[in-house]
Design a protein around this motif. Structure first.
Motif, PDB file in Angstrom:
ATOM      1  N   GLU A  26       0.916  -1.113   0.062  1.00 46.42           N
ATOM      2  CA  GLU A  26       0.037   0.203   0.218  1.00 46.42           C
ATOM      3  C   GLU A  26       0.630   1.241   0.006  1.00 46.42           C
ATOM      4  OE1 GLU A  26      -2.583  -0.373   3.079  1.00 46.42           O
ATOM      5  OE2 GLU A  26      -3.416  -2.551   2.741  1.00 46.42           O
ATOM      6  N   ASP A  27       1.969   1.326   0.493  1.00 45.85           N
ATOM      7  CA  ASP A  27       2.551   2.128   0.946  1.00 45.85           C
ATOM      8  C   ASP A  27       3.925   2.629  -0.536  1.00 45.85           C
ATOM      9  OD1 ASP A  27       2.519   2.548   3.961  1.00 45.85           O
ATOM     10  OD2 ASP A  27       4.109   1.941   4.354  1.00 45.85           O
ATOM     11  N   ALA A  28       3.784   1.133  -1.192  1.00 40.59           N
ATOM     12  CA  ALA A  28       4.357   1.084  -2.248  1.00 40.59           C
ATOM     13  C   ALA A  28       3.187   2.455  -3.601  1.00 40.59           C
ATOM     14  CB  ALA A  28       4.791   0.077  -2.566  1.00 40.59           C
ATOM     15  N   VAL A  29       1.860   1.624  -3.539  1.00 46.11           N
ATOM     16  CA  VAL A  29       1.432   2.542  -4.280  1.00 46.11           C
ATOM     17  C   VAL A  29       0.776   4.055  -4.164  1.00 46.11           C
ATOM     18  CG1 VAL A  29      -0.880   2.141  -5.193  1.00 46.11           C
ATOM     19  CG2 VAL A  29       0.099   0.184  -4.553  1.00 46.11           C
ATOM     20  N   ALA A  30       1.031   4.578  -2.856  1.00 46.11           N
ATOM     21  CA  ALA A  30       0.536   5.517  -2.436  1.00 46.11           C
ATOM     22  C   ALA A  30       1.963   6.392  -3.127  1.00 46.11           C
ATOM     23  CB  ALA A  30       0.872   5.573  -1.217  1.00 46.11           C
ATOM     24  N   ARG A  31       2.844   6.039  -2.898  1.00 47.85           N
ATOM     25  CA  ARG A  31       3.915   6.796  -3.230  1.00 47.85           C
ATOM     26  C   ARG A  31       4.213   7.100  -4.856  1.00 47.85           C
ATOM     27  NH1 ARG A  31       7.223   3.775   0.114  1.00 47.85           N
ATOM     28  NH2 ARG A  31       7.482   1.965  -1.303  1.00 47.85           N
ATOM     29  N   VAL A  32       4.190   5.851  -5.767  1.00 49.36           N
ATOM     30  CA  VAL A  32       3.669   6.178  -6.824  1.00 49.36           C
ATOM     31  C   VAL A  32       2.659   6.983  -7.377  1.00 49.36           C
ATOM     32  CG1 VAL A  32       3.197   4.646  -8.684  1.00 49.36           C
ATOM     33  CG2 VAL A  32       4.733   3.751  -7.493  1.00 49.36           C
ATOM     34  N   ARG A  33       1.184   7.027  -7.244  1.00 50.40           N
ATOM     35  CA  ARG A  33       0.420   7.787  -7.557  1.00 50.40           C
ATOM     36  C   ARG A  33       0.572   8.974  -6.966  1.00 50.40           C
ATOM     37  NH1 ARG A  33      -5.254   5.138  -6.630  1.00 50.40           N
ATOM     38  NH2 ARG A  33      -6.251   7.472  -8.190  1.00 50.40           N
ATOM     39  N   GLU A  34       1.708   9.312  -5.662  1.00 53.86           N
ATOM     40  CA  GLU A  34       1.583  10.615  -5.620  1.00 53.86           C
ATOM     41  C   GLU A  34       3.343  11.312  -6.470  1.00 53.86           C
ATOM     42  OE1 GLU A  34       3.938  10.567  -2.014  1.00 53.86           O
ATOM     43  OE2 GLU A  34       2.589  10.491  -0.593  1.00 53.86           O
ATOM     44  N   VAL A  35       3.769  10.319  -6.985  1.00 58.22           N
ATOM     45  CA  VAL A  35       5.105  11.045  -8.519  1.00 58.22           C
ATOM     46  C   VAL A  35       3.674  10.968  -9.502  1.00 58.22           C
ATOM     47  CG1 VAL A  35       7.033  10.337 -10.400  1.00 58.22           C
ATOM     48  CG2 VAL A  35       7.004   9.434  -7.755  1.00 58.22           C
ATOM     49  N   HIS A  36       3.306  10.327  -9.523  1.00 59.28           N
ATOM     50  CA  HIS A  36       2.308  10.296 -11.418  1.00 59.28           C
ATOM     51  C   HIS A  36       1.015  12.025 -10.497  1.00 59.28           C
ATOM     52  CE1 HIS A  36       1.628   5.271 -12.186  1.00 59.28           C
ATOM     53  NE2 HIS A  36       3.049   6.688 -12.495  1.00 59.28           N
ATOM     54  N   ASP A  37       0.966  12.290 -10.042  1.00 59.08           N
ATOM     55  CA  ASP A  37      -0.122  13.033 -10.065  1.00 59.08           C
ATOM     56  C   ASP A  37       0.699  14.608  -9.758  1.00 59.08           C
ATOM     57  OD1 ASP A  37      -2.317  12.021  -9.073  1.00 59.08           O
ATOM     58  OD2 ASP A  37      -1.912  12.424  -6.418  1.00 59.08           O
ATOM     59  N   ARG A  38       2.151  13.873  -9.822  1.00 63.39           N
ATOM     60  CA  ARG A  38       2.773  16.054  -9.814  1.00 63.39           C
ATOM     61  C   ARG A  38       3.842  16.253 -11.671  1.00 63.39           C
ATOM     62  NH1 ARG A  38       5.682  13.834  -5.548  1.00 63.39           N
ATOM     63  NH2 ARG A  38       7.505  13.370  -6.362  1.00 63.39           N
ATOM     64  N   ILE A  39       3.277  14.915 -12.085  1.00 64.55           N
ATOM     65  CA  ILE A  39       4.101  14.343 -13.427  1.00 64.55           C
ATOM     66  C   ILE A  39       2.482  14.635 -15.054  1.00 64.55           C
ATOM     67  CG2 ILE A  39       4.633  13.008 -15.521  1.00 64.55           C
ATOM     68  CD1 ILE A  39       5.580  11.231 -13.573  1.00 64.55           C
ATOM     69  N   ARG A  40       3.091  15.968 -15.729  1.00 63.36           N
ATOM     70  CA  ARG A  40       1.853  16.528 -16.527  1.00 63.36           C
ATOM     71  C   ARG A  40       2.829  17.881 -17.574  1.00 63.36           C
ATOM     72  NH1 ARG A  40      -2.936  18.566 -14.435  1.00 63.36           N
ATOM     73  NH2 ARG A  40      -2.278  17.236 -12.040  1.00 63.36           N
ATOM     74  N   GLY A  41       2.191  17.024 -19.098  1.00 58.13           N
ATOM     75  CA  GLY A  41       3.213  17.465 -19.752  1.00 58.13           C
ATOM     76  C   GLY A  41       2.532  18.454 -21.203  1.00 58.13           C
ATOM     77  N   THR A  42       2.864  18.684 -21.830  1.00 53.03           N
ATOM     78  CA  THR A  42       2.358  18.657 -23.439  1.00 53.03           C
ATOM     79  C   THR A  42       3.314  17.755 -24.562  1.00 53.03           C
ATOM     80  OG1 THR A  42       0.951  20.707 -23.078  1.00 53.03           O
ATOM     81  CG2 THR A  42       1.508  19.584 -25.200  1.00 53.03           C
ATOM     82  N   THR A  43       1.775  16.425 -25.492  1.00 48.25           N
ATOM     83  CA  THR A  43       3.068  16.291 -26.253  1.00 48.25           C
ATOM     84  C   THR A  43       4.177  17.492 -27.288  1.00 48.25           C
ATOM     85  OG1 THR A  43       1.698  15.950 -27.900  1.00 48.25           O
ATOM     86  CG2 THR A  43       1.613  14.220 -26.245  1.00 48.25           C
ATOM     87  N   SER A  44       4.700  16.674 -28.457  1.00 52.08           N
ATOM     88  CA  SER A  44       5.402  17.722 -29.621  1.00 52.08           C
ATOM     89  C   SER A  44       4.044  17.525 -30.005  1.00 52.08           C
ATOM     90  CB  SER A  44       6.454  16.968 -29.601  1.00 52.08           C
ATOM     91  OG  SER A  44       5.686  15.509 -31.113  1.00 52.08           O
TER      92      SER A  44
END
Length: 286
Positions: free
Chosen positions: A113-131
């Motif tokens: 559960e802790d590992a999943v929570a860490r991954v979800r936190e990282v995913h929440d920060r990753i955003r952007g726009t493709t080329s």
């Protein structure tokens, strides 16, 4: 010259330690002791198919095939290229991925559960726009499901072809269902729970998949430019050919693998069996 058993054993142990540290990092033994030795309930019992598949050396082939297949979703590939560091820090990414798989498959429920929570936190920060101007967010349930089904398909196909004892149809369904448990916790959209459902979900994504300059660059890097010592290059070439051979024909064509990988494809299956046998021999020494 005939090598003595002690010399062969020492070489085997050194090779095993080197492989373990590359895949799991410098604290590999401590991680393994915690994952397997900490008492407590687990998400998956010892008889579950996910433990059978993820504990087998065929995962090396399946993991590479999964990265190649995942790269064919342009939005997912743009996020990986911009944020994962797979070229700048390929071993770090591999270590993080292998640790997550190990913890969620074999670790305690709390650690998983802790590992999943860490991954979800990282995913929440990753955003952007493709080329091409398409916005993306790593926590997008649709993209998460694509990553999930691509790796589930490739891990399962690799095990069924190169694993110790292929699963029966019920075991295949069980593996897909086990993987879906983790995917749901990560936030994936409608992860399938059966082999037939997995096939159907893959077909749903087919219209979204195509090669891009980023995916072809990733394929060239993964297949012909891995950061490995020279002695490991030839075995890796056979592993790479086996991974490409796992892919659907349309995916192989789209990725346009390097000439050396294409030349080895007729030997992909015997080479894949030889590589997995060698990996099992080395891994048991650690």
């Amino acid at each position: 010259m005939v090598r003595s058993p002690s010399c062969v054993g020492a070489l085997r142990e050194r090779a095993g330690e080197s492989l373990l540290h590359r895949v799991a990092g410098p604290e590999a033994h401590r991680k393994r002791a915690r994952i397997h030795g900490t008492p407590g309930p687990r998400w998956f019992g010892p008889d579950r198919p996910v433990r059978t598949v993820h504990g087998d050396a065929s995962m090396y082939i399946g993991g590479l095939a999964a990265l190649l297949l995942q790269s064919l979703h342009p939005t997912a590939m743009a996020a990986v290229a911009a944020h994962s560091g797979f070229q700048g820090d390929p071993w770090g990414r591999l270590q993080r991925t292998s640790t997550f798989l190990a913890v969620t498959t074999f670790g305690t429920s709390q650690d998983a559960e802790d590992a999943v929570a860490r991954v979800r936190e990282v995913h929440d920060r990753i955003r952007g726009t493709t080329s091409e101007g398409v916005p993306y967010h790593a926590s997008d349930p649709h993209l998460l499901c694509w990553v999930h089904i691509a790796e589930t398909e490739c891990f399962l196909r690799a095990y069924q072809r190169y694993g110790r004892a292929p699963l029966d149809p019920a075991g295949e369904d069980g593996y897909v269902a086990d993987m879906a448990e983790v995917a749901r916790r990560l936030g994936a959209e409608r992860p399938p729970g059966t082999r037939a459902g997995l096939k159907a979900r893959l077909a749903e994504y087919r219209s979204e998949l195509r090669a891009t300059p980023e995916s072809r660059a990733a394929a060239r890097y993964l297949l012909s430019e891995p950061p490995l010592p020279s002695l490991a290059r030839l075995p890796y070439a056979f592993l790479a050919a086996a991974a490409v051979d796992l892919l659907p024909a349309w995916a192989r064509t789209a990725l346009d693998p390097p000439a050396a990988t294409r030349l080895l494809r007729p030997l992909a299956r015997p080479g894949g069996h030889a590589i997995t046998a060698a990996l099992r021999w080395v891994i048991t020494a650690t």
